[in-house]
Design a protein around this motif. Sequence first.
Motif, PDB file in Angstrom:
ATOM      1  N   THR A  70      47.206  74.742  22.219  1.00 30.47           N
ATOM      2  CA  THR A  70      46.363  75.872  21.888  1.00 30.47           C
ATOM      3  C   THR A  70      45.765  75.709  20.504  1.00 30.47           C
ATOM      4  O   THR A  70      44.569  75.925  20.304  1.00 30.47           O
ATOM      5  CB  THR A  70      47.155  77.192  21.982  1.00 30.47           C
ATOM      6  OG1 THR A  70      47.626  77.342  23.328  1.00 30.47           O
ATOM      7  CG2 THR A  70      46.304  78.387  21.609  1.00 30.47           C
ATOM      8  N   ALA A  71      46.576  75.304  19.538  1.00 32.87           N
ATOM      9  CA  ALA A  71      46.101  75.095  18.165  1.00 32.87           C
ATOM     10  C   ALA A  71      45.087  73.961  18.107  1.00 32.87           C
ATOM     11  O   ALA A  71      44.058  74.058  17.432  1.00 32.87           O
ATOM     12  CB  ALA A  71      47.288  74.813  17.246  1.00 32.87           C
ATOM     13  N   ARG A  72      45.363  72.881  18.821  1.00 33.13           N
ATOM     14  CA  ARG A  72      44.450  71.734  18.831  1.00 33.13           C
ATOM     15  C   ARG A  72      43.091  72.118  19.425  1.00 33.13           C
ATOM     16  O   ARG A  72      42.037  71.781  18.883  1.00 33.13           O
ATOM     17  CB  ARG A  72      45.070  70.582  19.611  1.00 33.13           C
ATOM     18  CG  ARG A  72      44.253  69.296  19.552  1.00 33.13           C
ATOM     19  CD  ARG A  72      44.884  68.163  20.345  1.00 33.13           C
ATOM     20  NE  ARG A  72      44.694  68.396  21.780  1.00 33.13           N
ATOM     21  CZ  ARG A  72      45.659  68.625  22.654  1.00 33.13           C
ATOM     22  NH1 ARG A  72      46.901  68.670  22.294  1.00 33.13           N
ATOM     23  NH2 ARG A  72      45.381  68.792  23.943  1.00 33.13           N
ATOM     24  N   LEU A  73      43.117  72.878  20.519  1.00 32.96           N
ATOM     25  CA  LEU A  73      41.865  73.291  21.151  1.00 32.96           C
ATOM     26  C   LEU A  73      41.095  74.263  20.271  1.00 32.96           C
ATOM     27  O   LEU A  73      39.858  74.245  20.240  1.00 32.96           O
ATOM     28  CB  LEU A  73      42.146  73.905  22.521  1.00 32.96           C
ATOM     29  CG  LEU A  73      42.708  72.937  23.570  1.00 32.96           C
ATOM     30  CD1 LEU A  73      43.069  73.681  24.839  1.00 32.96           C
ATOM     31  CD2 LEU A  73      41.745  71.810  23.843  1.00 32.96           C
ATOM     32  N   ALA A  74      41.803  75.116  19.545  1.00 32.52           N
ATOM     33  CA  ALA A  74      41.144  76.045  18.625  1.00 32.52           C
ATOM     34  C   ALA A  74      40.485  75.282  17.476  1.00 32.52           C
ATOM     35  O   ALA A  74      39.400  75.650  17.025  1.00 32.52           O
ATOM     36  CB  ALA A  74      42.145  77.056  18.089  1.00 32.52           C
ATOM     37  N   ASP A  75      41.138  74.214  16.996  1.00 32.47           N
ATOM     38  CA  ASP A  75      40.585  73.395  15.913  1.00 32.47           C
ATOM     39  C   ASP A  75      39.344  72.648  16.353  1.00 32.47           C
ATOM     40  O   ASP A  75      38.428  72.416  15.568  1.00 32.47           O
ATOM     41  CB  ASP A  75      41.615  72.392  15.395  1.00 32.47           C
ATOM     42  CG  ASP A  75      42.733  73.055  14.607  1.00 32.47           C
ATOM     43  OD1 ASP A  75      42.576  74.232  14.195  1.00 32.47           O
ATOM     44  OD2 ASP A  75      43.778  72.398  14.401  1.00 32.47           O
ATOM     45  N   ASP A  76      39.305  72.265  17.648  1.00 30.80           N
ATOM     46  CA  ASP A  76      38.162  71.522  18.189  1.00 30.80           C
ATOM     47  C   ASP A  76      36.941  72.400  18.388  1.00 30.80           C
ATOM     48  O   ASP A  76      35.832  71.905  18.541  1.00 30.80           O
ATOM     49  CB  ASP A  76      38.538  70.858  19.517  1.00 30.80           C
ATOM     50  CG  ASP A  76      39.526  69.721  19.337  1.00 30.80           C
ATOM     51  OD1 ASP A  76      39.723  69.266  18.192  1.00 30.80           O
ATOM     52  OD2 ASP A  76      40.129  69.287  20.346  1.00 30.80           O
ATOM     53  N   SER A  77      37.129  73.731  18.397  1.00 28.12           N
ATOM     54  CA  SER A  77      36.002  74.658  18.649  1.00 28.12           C
ATOM     55  C   SER A  77      35.147  74.842  17.439  1.00 28.12           C
ATOM     56  O   SER A  77      35.464  74.754  16.353  1.00 28.12           O
ATOM     57  CB  SER A  77      36.480  76.027  19.078  1.00 28.12           C
ATOM     58  OG  SER A  77      37.448  75.962  20.055  1.00 28.12           O
TER      59      SER A  77
END
Length: 118
Positions: free
Chosen positions: A111-118
Amino acid sequence: MTTASVTSRDLPHPERGEIRLAGVLHAFSDPLRLQIVQELAADGGELPCSHFDVPVTKSTSTHHFRVLRETGVIRQVYRGTAKMNGLRRDDLDDLFPGLLDCLLVAAAQQTARLADDS
């Protein structure tokens, strides 16, 4: 499944010894079910189905809760008119030590990784 003194409001759950790793992993394979488990783990208690903000129809939501219940990941009980959901952490930790915590950490990291990619 438990059958002693079953009423029409009782829901079938697998006994601890009937819970299988393949079923638990299947239950965790869906992002919506994973979200439900994360919320239950964060709360640590019981939450009603209506608590969960899921972007699906009621019948699809019911399906996801049923998969979680029938694989032994959650326990569902009626309290009045509310269907309450609780994570079967003790059973899962006893049968598959460390699995639940590992999956929850991995899901949070994703979840954190996907949020950082946004």
